[in-house]
Write a protein that holds these residues in place. Sequence first.
Motif, PDB file in Angstrom:
ATOM      1  N   PHE A 139       0.851  -1.185   0.000  1.00 53.49           N
ATOM      2  CA  PHE A 139       0.000   0.000   0.000  1.00 53.49           C
ATOM      3  C   PHE A 139       0.886   1.234   0.000  1.00 53.49           C
ATOM      4  N   ALA A 140       0.584   2.175  -0.886  1.00 54.96           N
ATOM      5  CA  ALA A 140       1.375   3.401  -0.987  1.00 54.96           C
ATOM      6  C   ALA A 140       0.462   4.616  -0.911  1.00 54.96           C
ATOM      7  N   MET A 145       4.485   8.309  -2.954  1.00 52.56           N
ATOM      8  CA  MET A 145       4.673   8.367  -4.406  1.00 52.56           C
ATOM      9  C   MET A 145       4.515   9.806  -4.881  1.00 52.56           C
ATOM     10  N   ARG A 146       5.530  10.590  -4.709  1.00 53.17           N
ATOM     11  CA  ARG A 146       5.486  11.994  -5.105  1.00 53.17           C
ATOM     12  C   ARG A 146       5.697  12.119  -6.609  1.00 53.17           C
ATOM     13  N   GLN A 147       4.855  12.956  -7.224  1.00 54.53           N
ATOM     14  CA  GLN A 147       4.965  13.153  -8.660  1.00 54.53           C
ATOM     15  C   GLN A 147       6.208  13.974  -8.980  1.00 54.53           C
ATOM     16  N   LEU A 148       6.966  13.487  -9.968  1.00 55.65           N
ATOM     17  CA  LEU A 148       8.218  14.138 -10.311  1.00 55.65           C
ATOM     18  C   LEU A 148       8.521  13.942 -11.782  1.00 55.65           C
ATOM     19  N   ALA A 149       8.524  15.043 -12.536  1.00 57.78           N
ATOM     20  CA  ALA A 149       8.894  15.017 -13.965  1.00 57.78           C
ATOM     21  C   ALA A 149       8.118  13.969 -14.758  1.00 57.78           C
ATOM     22  N   GLY A 150       6.807  13.956 -14.579  1.00 55.74           N
ATOM     23  CA  GLY A 150       5.963  13.063 -15.365  1.00 55.74           C
ATOM     24  C   GLY A 150       5.883  11.637 -14.874  1.00 55.74           C
ATOM     25  N   THR A 151       6.546  11.345 -13.773  1.00 55.16           N
ATOM     26  CA  THR A 151       6.455   9.999 -13.206  1.00 55.16           C
ATOM     27  C   THR A 151       6.289  10.120 -11.694  1.00 55.16           C
ATOM     28  N   PHE A 152       6.521   9.045 -10.977  1.00 54.65           N
ATOM     29  CA  PHE A 152       6.369   9.070  -9.524  1.00 54.65           C
ATOM     30  C   PHE A 152       7.636   8.558  -8.863  1.00 54.65           C
ATOM     31  N   GLU A 153       8.034   9.236  -7.814  1.00 59.77           N
ATOM     32  CA  GLU A 153       9.207   8.825  -7.046  1.00 59.77           C
ATOM     33  C   GLU A 153       8.739   8.029  -5.831  1.00 59.77           C
ATOM     34  N   LEU A 154       9.181   6.791  -5.748  1.00 62.38           N
ATOM     35  CA  LEU A 154       8.730   5.891  -4.690  1.00 62.38           C
ATOM     36  C   LEU A 154       9.591   6.058  -3.446  1.00 62.38           C
ATOM     37  N   SER A 155       8.956   6.084  -2.289  1.00 60.80           N
ATOM     38  CA  SER A 155       9.714   6.186  -1.046  1.00 60.80           C
ATOM     39  C   SER A 155      10.534   4.915  -0.848  1.00 60.80           C
ATOM     40  N   PRO A 156      11.684   4.995  -0.177  1.00 58.69           N
ATOM     41  CA  PRO A 156      12.535   3.811   0.020  1.00 58.69           C
ATOM     42  C   PRO A 156      11.808   2.655   0.703  1.00 58.69           C
TER      43      PRO A 156
END
Length: 202
Positions: A139-140, A145-156
Amino acid sequence: MPHVVTVLGSASSHSRSANLLERVELPLAQRSIESVRVEIRKLAPDALLGGDVAHPQIAEAIAAIESADGVVVATPLYKASYSGLLKVFLDLLPRDALRCKPVLPLATGGSLAHLLAVDYALNPVLASLGAEHIIGGVFATEADMRQLAGTFELSPSVATRLSEAVDGLAQIIEDKQDLRALRCRPPSVHVSKEPSTNACAA
């Protein structure tokens, strides 16, 4: 080649749920496990809502599920439950559509308040469809999952849990393939003829 069906229950092909599926499909491909995507939003709406399982798109999606070696389901959570799109699709599946298959549920939501929706809303439905093994879901939240440059950056932390879940899914599928290969060896190789007590091992 073994294959997994990934089911997207989001109304968007570029959602956080879709991004999670992409992060599953790539490592599976690296382990020679093919992924077949079913995006529910792209299925014929009249047939989907009308329960027309004979419609070619619906029939093809159901057949893909039934022939898969494993299934991954990704959905956003709304009002503490999985999406209506996913609900409508799951209702069309035969009672044993997930029999003898490992299933990995993935979910995204606004906050941790929705965390238990996977365990209490989605997993019981997957179990009712005969899922052999429901792998600990991932579950995220939006913060994960922060939006960044057209994609999503997943937390570690979520990235680690997702990697472990995919490894678990792949290992189950690979173990099953090894067992099938063993049973299909030529007669010159000794293989125990004792009947299996696990109906899902065949």
